[in-house]
Design a protein around this motif. Structure first.
Motif, PDB file in Angstrom:
ATOM      1  N   VAL A 277       0.836  -1.200   0.000  1.00 29.70           N
ATOM      2  CA  VAL A 277       0.000   0.000   0.000  1.00 29.70           C
ATOM      3  C   VAL A 277       0.875   1.255   0.000  1.00 29.70           C
ATOM      4  O   VAL A 277       0.631   2.206  -0.759  1.00 29.70           O
ATOM      5  N   VAL A 278       1.906   1.280   0.826  1.00 28.54           N
ATOM      6  CA  VAL A 278       2.803   2.435   0.896  1.00 28.54           C
ATOM      7  C   VAL A 278       3.483   2.662  -0.461  1.00 28.54           C
ATOM      8  O   VAL A 278       3.548   3.785  -0.962  1.00 28.54           O
ATOM      9  N   ILE A 279       3.978   1.614  -1.074  1.00 28.52           N
ATOM     10  CA  ILE A 279       4.654   1.736  -2.369  1.00 28.52           C
ATOM     11  C   ILE A 279       3.675   2.193  -3.445  1.00 28.52           C
ATOM     12  O   ILE A 279       4.000   3.055  -4.262  1.00 28.52           O
ATOM     13  N   ALA A 280       2.470   1.655  -3.445  1.00 22.18           N
ATOM     14  CA  ALA A 280       1.471   2.055  -4.452  1.00 22.18           C
ATOM     15  C   ALA A 280       1.132   3.542  -4.316  1.00 22.18           C
ATOM     16  O   ALA A 280       1.064   4.267  -5.310  1.00 22.18           O
ATOM     17  N   VAL A 281       0.924   4.026  -3.089  1.00 21.67           N
ATOM     18  CA  VAL A 281       0.616   5.439  -2.867  1.00 21.67           C
ATOM     19  C   VAL A 281       1.792   6.310  -3.320  1.00 21.67           C
ATOM     20  O   VAL A 281       1.598   7.333  -3.980  1.00 21.67           O
ATOM     21  N   ASN A 282       3.019   5.908  -2.996  1.00 25.92           N
ATOM     22  CA  ASN A 282       4.190   6.669  -3.423  1.00 25.92           C
ATOM     23  C   ASN A 282       4.304   6.729  -4.945  1.00 25.92           C
ATOM     24  O   ASN A 282       4.636   7.772  -5.506  1.00 25.92           O
ATOM     25  N   LEU A 283       4.038   5.652  -5.633  1.00 22.00           N
ATOM     26  CA  LEU A 283       4.103   5.640  -7.091  1.00 22.00           C
ATOM     27  C   LEU A 283       3.048   6.566  -7.698  1.00 22.00           C
ATOM     28  O   LEU A 283       3.326   7.296  -8.648  1.00 22.00           O
ATOM     29  N   VAL A 284       1.839   6.545  -7.155  1.00 20.66           N
ATOM     30  CA  VAL A 284       0.782   7.426  -7.665  1.00 20.66           C
ATOM     31  C   VAL A 284       1.149   8.888  -7.428  1.00 20.66           C
ATOM     32  O   VAL A 284       1.037   9.722  -8.331  1.00 20.66           O
ATOM     33  N   MET A 285       1.606   9.216  -6.231  1.00 24.25           N
ATOM     34  CA  MET A 285       1.970  10.599  -5.931  1.00 24.25           C
ATOM     35  C   MET A 285       3.158  11.063  -6.777  1.00 24.25           C
ATOM     36  O   MET A 285       3.189  12.204  -7.242  1.00 24.25           O
TER      37      MET A 285
END
Length: 154
Positions: free
Chosen positions: A26-34
């Motif tokens: 979840v943390v990695i996915a949010v970072n990639l989107v941002m």
């Protein structure tokens, strides 16, 4: 008898590994989107070569001080029809006013504006710009005098 976690409800190392991987996922996915939003809205560099720009710095400061010494002021606002009204103070009536408007964020969009005098220090752009936020770079020339300024336009 086979004691598995699904049959007796114990929290095992396998469950902890799934929580750990899911949390980091979840943390990695949010970072990639941002990061994709940040890169997509970045227009690029302000100057291509900072050393060359630094050589012009004193000249820019001198021009800014000369503009300030003129005492001219210009305050823009956008009308509903998309044309820009420029309220000026102490600007000669025979001045020529141009501006470049750019979107400070989001997709790159720009417009060149020319202004026609409307009397009493008011100038109206001949061109229109879209709704939203703009950064406007205004240049005013009257004879040998030059003034430059920046302002936000919402």
């Amino acid at each position: 008898m086979n004691n598995t976690s699904s049959s007796n409800g114990k929290f095992t190392g396998k469950h902890m590994a799934m929580v750990f991987v899911g949390g980091f996922g979840v943390v990695i996915a949010v970072n990639l989107v941002m990061a994709s939003f940040a890169v997509g809205s970045f227009h690029g560099t302000v100057v291509d070569n900072s050393y060359v720009a630094s050589q012009n710095y004193n000249g820019w400061i001198a021009k800014a001080e000369a503009s300030k010494a003129l005492g001219w002021q210009a305050l823009p606002h956008r009308r509903e029809d998309g044309r820009v009204v420029l309220e000026t103070l102490a600007v000669p009536a025979d001045a020529a006013i141009t501006a470049k408007a750019e979107r400070p964020l989001g997709e790159r969009e720009g417009a060149s504006l020319t202004f026609a005098p409307q009397g009493r220090g008011r100038w109206l752009s001949n061109e229109t710009i879209g709704a939203g936020r703009w950064q406007m770079h205004t240049a005013i020339r009257a004879g040998t005098q030059e003034w430059a300024g920046e302002s936000d336009l919402k």
